[in-house]
Design a protein around this motif. Structure first.
Motif, PDB file in Angstrom:
ATOM      1  N   LEU B  17       0.807  -1.239  -0.140  1.00 42.71           N
ATOM      2  CA  LEU B  17       0.064   0.026  -0.011  1.00 42.71           C
ATOM      3  C   LEU B  17       0.747   1.190  -0.051  1.00 42.71           C
ATOM      4  N   PRO B  19       1.203   5.688  -0.564  1.00 47.43           N
ATOM      5  CA  PRO B  19       0.605   6.925  -0.853  1.00 47.43           C
ATOM      6  C   PRO B  19       0.674   7.371  -2.389  1.00 47.43           C
ATOM      7  N   GLU B  21       1.293   9.879  -3.302  1.00 47.98           N
ATOM      8  CA  GLU B  21       2.370  11.261  -3.909  1.00 47.98           C
ATOM      9  C   GLU B  21       3.709  10.480  -4.321  1.00 47.98           C
ATOM     10  N   ILE B  22       3.848   9.051  -3.823  1.00 49.29           N
ATOM     11  CA  ILE B  22       4.921   8.294  -4.528  1.00 49.29           C
ATOM     12  C   ILE B  22       4.485   7.733  -5.619  1.00 49.29           C
ATOM     13  N   SER B  23       5.301   8.317  -6.804  1.00 51.76           N
ATOM     14  CA  SER B  23       4.942   7.804  -8.064  1.00 51.76           C
ATOM     15  C   SER B  23       5.384   6.220  -8.259  1.00 51.76           C
ATOM     16  N   GLU B  26       9.054   5.999  -9.684  1.00 54.50           N
ATOM     17  CA  GLU B  26      10.056   6.232  -8.324  1.00 54.50           C
ATOM     18  C   GLU B  26      10.263   4.957  -7.933  1.00 54.50           C
ATOM     19  N   ARG B  50      -6.343   8.613  -0.974  1.00 57.25           N
ATOM     20  CA  ARG B  50      -4.853   8.864  -0.645  1.00 57.25           C
ATOM     21  C   ARG B  50      -3.815   7.736  -0.993  1.00 57.25           C
ATOM     22  N   THR B  51      -4.535   6.515  -1.231  1.00 60.49           N
ATOM     23  CA  THR B  51      -3.362   5.411  -1.447  1.00 60.49           C
ATOM     24  C   THR B  51      -3.718   4.676  -2.594  1.00 60.49           C
ATOM     25  N   LEU B  72      11.151  -0.093   0.670  1.00 65.02           N
ATOM     26  CA  LEU B  72       9.638   0.061   0.731  1.00 65.02           C
ATOM     27  C   LEU B  72       9.174   1.128   1.726  1.00 65.02           C
ATOM     28  N   ASN B  73      10.008   1.019   2.929  1.00 67.57           N
ATOM     29  CA  ASN B  73       9.759   1.873   4.018  1.00 67.57           C
ATOM     30  C   ASN B  73      10.230   3.337   3.849  1.00 67.57           C
ATOM     31  N   GLU B  74      11.511   3.235   3.040  1.00 67.02           N
ATOM     32  CA  GLU B  74      12.160   4.606   2.435  1.00 67.02           C
ATOM     33  C   GLU B  74      10.921   5.270   1.715  1.00 67.02           C
ATOM     34  N   ASN B  75      10.269   4.547   0.869  1.00 62.71           N
ATOM     35  CA  ASN B  75       9.406   5.326   0.158  1.00 62.71           C
ATOM     36  C   ASN B  75       7.866   5.100   0.652  1.00 62.71           C
ATOM     37  N   SER B  76       7.802   5.254   1.999  1.00 63.62           N
ATOM     38  CA  SER B  76       6.561   5.130   2.587  1.00 63.62           C
ATOM     39  C   SER B  76       5.348   4.334   2.131  1.00 63.62           C
ATOM     40  N   THR B  77       5.942   3.025   1.780  1.00 59.93           N
ATOM     41  CA  THR B  77       5.153   1.880   1.290  1.00 59.93           C
ATOM     42  C   THR B  77       4.938   0.910   2.320  1.00 59.93           C
ATOM     43  N   ALA B  78       3.735   0.455   2.708  1.00 56.27           N
ATOM     44  CA  ALA B  78       3.404  -0.513   3.588  1.00 56.27           C
ATOM     45  C   ALA B  78       3.268  -1.866   2.859  1.00 56.27           C
TER      46      ALA B  78
END
Lengths: 203, 95
Positions: B17, B19, B21-23, B26, B50-51, B72-78
């Motif tokens: 999952l 956000p 905002e993260i393409s 990328e 939002r997600t 994944l964490n660095e890119n705010s992805t769960a």
């Protein structure tokens, strides 16, 4: 040289990436135009009002300009930082809630912090730059009073200011991909309107 | 001469999952940048306000699972689930 060039490229890539992730590109432009316009009109008011008294002094205009630049700079920086911070903290909390995971230290978090600072800087610096560019002829007169009369310095300052306003308008026209001339003329007319209004109310 | 067994991850299928905002580009590039990941395929399974729920297929030789989690964490992805995994055993002869 190679090291500096590499460093520059890395910083450029980082800034572009942060700006894209924080969706701040449009905001930088908006803050820049809005606050430059504010600063330009404020100093135009100071110069025309001083001129209309018929007893203007270069020192007063320069001091008022510097005071205005510092005050609008601080006000812009603090105001933009606090409002951006509030908005972005809320957004981060919303995202954390949506993905059910903390994002402290992530790319999105760092990009948001970067955007807060950069937007505050743009908001603080842009009116100060517009004010400084406008009062340059008056500063020049203050340094070399015998070179030309104060009236000429003030007239040049007003012309520089009106050009600045027209350029800001043209920039808006370019962003909106419509008529550069139309937007430029619109901001120029607003500037001329302020000059006329202040001149007649002042005298 | 000693025979050493190494078990390498060759393929990972992940449900995550992220956000909006993260393409995707990328994120895909960041994952492909991990050592031993050779191919990355990401498809959007579901879009929210939002997600976005994304399905990622990672292939390579000896994919480091911890590195994938870190990116994944660095890119705010769960990470929601690991839906498929393929591993292979290799024997290496070491002196």
């Amino acid at each position: 040289m190679g090291f500096l060039r590499r460093r520059y490229e890395q910083t450029k890539t980082k800034v572009t990436r942060y700006t894209k992730v924080a969706e701040a590109g449009g905001l930088y432009r908006r803050y820049f135009v809005m606050n430059s316009f504010d600063g330009a009109l404020a100093i135009l008011g100071v110069i025309v009002a001083a001129y209309s008294t018929g007893n203007a002094s270069a020192r007063i205009i320069v001091n008022a300009g510097v005071g205005l630049a510092i005050a609008t700079g601080i006000s812009g920086f603090v105001g933009a930082y606090l409002s951006e911070r509030a908005e972005r903290v809320k957004k981060i909390k919303d995202i954390e809630h949506s993905i059910m995971m903390g994002i402290n230290g992530s790319l999105l978090y760092r990009a948001s912090k970067f955007a807060m600072i950069m937007l505050a800087l743009v908001d603080g610096i842009s009116p100060a730059v517009a004010i400084f560019i406008t009062i340059l002829p008056v500063i020049f007169y203050e340094v070399l009073p015998s070179s030309f009369p104060l009236d000429y310095a003030m007239l040049t300052a007003v012309l520089i200011n009106l050009t600045l306003l027209a350029l800001l308008g043209a920039f808006l026209g370019k962003i909106s991909q419509t008529s550069v001339v139309k937007y430029g003329l619109m901001t120029l007319v607003i500037g001329v309107g302020v000059v006329v209004l202040l001149y007649f109310t002042g005298s | 001469m000693v025979n050493v067994l190494s078990i390498d991850i060759k393929k990972l299928v992940i449900d995550a999952l992220k956000p909006r905002e993260i393409s995707l580009a990328e994120l895909a590039k960041a994952i492909c940048n991990i050592d031993c990941v050779e191919d990355v395929m990401i498809s959007v399974a579901e879009t929210d306000m939002r997600t976005e729920t994304v399905r990622m297929i990672l292939t390579g030789t000896g994919i480091c699972y911890d590195d994938v989690l870190k990116v994944l964490n660095e890119n705010s992805t769960a990470l929601k689930s690991v839906d498929e995994i393929a591993v292979s055993k290799k024997q290496k002869k070491m002196l």
